[in-house]
Design an enzyme around this catalytic site. Sequence first.
Site, PDB file in Angstrom:
ATOM      1  N   HIS A  89      18.467  28.543  70.829  1.00 42.94           N
ATOM      2  CA  HIS A  89      18.214  29.850  70.219  1.00 42.94           C
ATOM      3  C   HIS A  89      18.031  29.705  68.704  1.00 42.94           C
ATOM      4  CE1 HIS A  89      20.510  31.800  73.756  1.00 42.94           C
ATOM      5  NE2 HIS A  89      19.273  32.267  73.809  1.00 42.94           N
TER       6      HIS A  89
ATOM      7  N   CYS B 267      27.448  33.638  70.211  1.00 41.80           N
ATOM      8  CA  CYS B 267      27.173  34.020  71.612  1.00 41.80           C
ATOM      9  C   CYS B 267      28.299  34.790  72.267  1.00 41.80           C
ATOM     10  CB  CYS B 267      26.956  32.784  72.477  1.00 41.80           C
ATOM     11  SG  CYS B 267      26.356  31.365  71.635  1.00 41.80           S
TER      12      CYS B 267
HETATM   13  C1  CIR Z   1      22.529  29.565  78.124  1.00 41.18           C
HETATM   14  O1  CIR Z   1      21.917  28.497  78.220  1.00 41.18           O
HETATM   15  O2  CIR Z   1      21.970  30.646  78.201  1.00 41.18           O
HETATM   16  C2  CIR Z   1      24.026  29.509  77.918  1.00 41.18           C
HETATM   17  N1  CIR Z   1      24.557  28.385  78.589  1.00 41.18           N
HETATM   18  C3  CIR Z   1      24.364  29.474  76.453  1.00 41.18           C
HETATM   19  C4  CIR Z   1      23.993  30.712  75.738  1.00 41.18           C
HETATM   20  C5  CIR Z   1      24.328  30.663  74.290  1.00 41.18           C
HETATM   21  N2  CIR Z   1      24.024  31.883  73.650  1.00 41.18           N
HETATM   22  C6  CIR Z   1      23.684  32.017  72.379  1.00 41.18           C
HETATM   23  O3  CIR Z   1      23.490  31.044  71.659  1.00 41.18           O
HETATM   24  N3  CIR Z   1      23.480  33.239  71.911  1.00 41.18           N
END
Ligand code: CIR
Length: 270
Positions: A172, A259
Site C-alpha cells: 500500500h 492498518c
Molecule cells: C492484506 O494483504 O490485505 C493484509 N494481509 C494486510 C493489510 C495491511 N493494511 C494496510 O496496510 N492498510
Amino acid sequence: MGARSYSFTHAITRMPGNSIVDGLRAVDTGTPSLETLKAHHKDYIKALKSTGVDITELPALEQFPDGLFVEDSALCLPEGAVIMRPGAPSRLGEAAAMAPTLLQFYDEVAMIEGLGQGSGYIEGGDILVTEREILVGQSARTDSVGVKQLREIVSKWGYSVREVITPRGVLHFKTDCSLLDEETILSTRKLSASGCFEGYNIIHVAEGEEAAANTIRFNELVIMPSGFPKTAEILDKAGYNIREVGNSECAKLDGGMSCLSLRLSPDARN
Ligand code: CIR
C-alpha cells in the site's frame, strides 16, 4: 481541536481472530502467533486510548482473516465516511461489514460501488489524508477507477484528491509513508524519489528500517512499530512524542500501525 488530519476523537479497531493464520501475505515468513498478536493489539489500543479518545473495539470476524486491518475498509473524514472496495477479493466483504458501525457515527456514509465489468477498487491503506489534500497511491489494490469514484464523493465535501503511484512491490502507499504533522511526511527513500511529496517536509526512515515508515500520527503521539531504533531516534530528535508498539506478528501479514484502526472525528465539521 488541532489539525484535522491527525486530531481524532474516536478510533475503531477489530479483534484478531483464529483465522488470522490464513491472512494474506506477499511472502511467507512464518505463521503469526495469535497470542503475541493479541498482546500487541492490546498495547496498540492502549496507546490510542492514552490520548483520550473513545475506542470502538469490534469482535473478530472469523470469515475474514484480514478483518483486523480495518483501515482498508473505509475512509473516515469529519464530513462523512466512504466504504472502500478492496482490490483483494477475499477482503471485499469486510468493507460492507463496517457499514453498520460507521452509521453509528455518521449521517453520511458513501460507498465505492461495484460497476459491473470495469469496476474499480480502492483500499484505505493507499490513502494518505494531509492537511491540504488527499493522496491516493495506485497499487495492486487500488486503481484509477476507484480513485475517480473516491474523488467524486469527497470533492463534494471540499477535498482535492491527487493520484500518485505506490512503488512496485509495495503493498500500500502508506506501507511506505505516514503523516507526521501539517507539513511533514515520514517516507522511505524509494517512495519519496517519485517526487510525490514535493512541497512537504520529508523525514526519511533510517536505511534498513523501511518497515518503520508505516506509523501513525494520532493526536499528540506518533505510534510506531518497535524495533527501529535509528528511526525512533530521528523522530525523537525532531521533537515528536513517540510510542512504540510491537508489530512482529502483523508484519508477517504485511500489516502495520495504520492498518489496525480507523481514526475519526465525526463531529469536527466546521
Ligand atoms: C492484506 O494483504 O490485505 C493484509 N494481509 C494486510 C493489510 C495491511 N493494511 C494496510 O496496510 N492498510
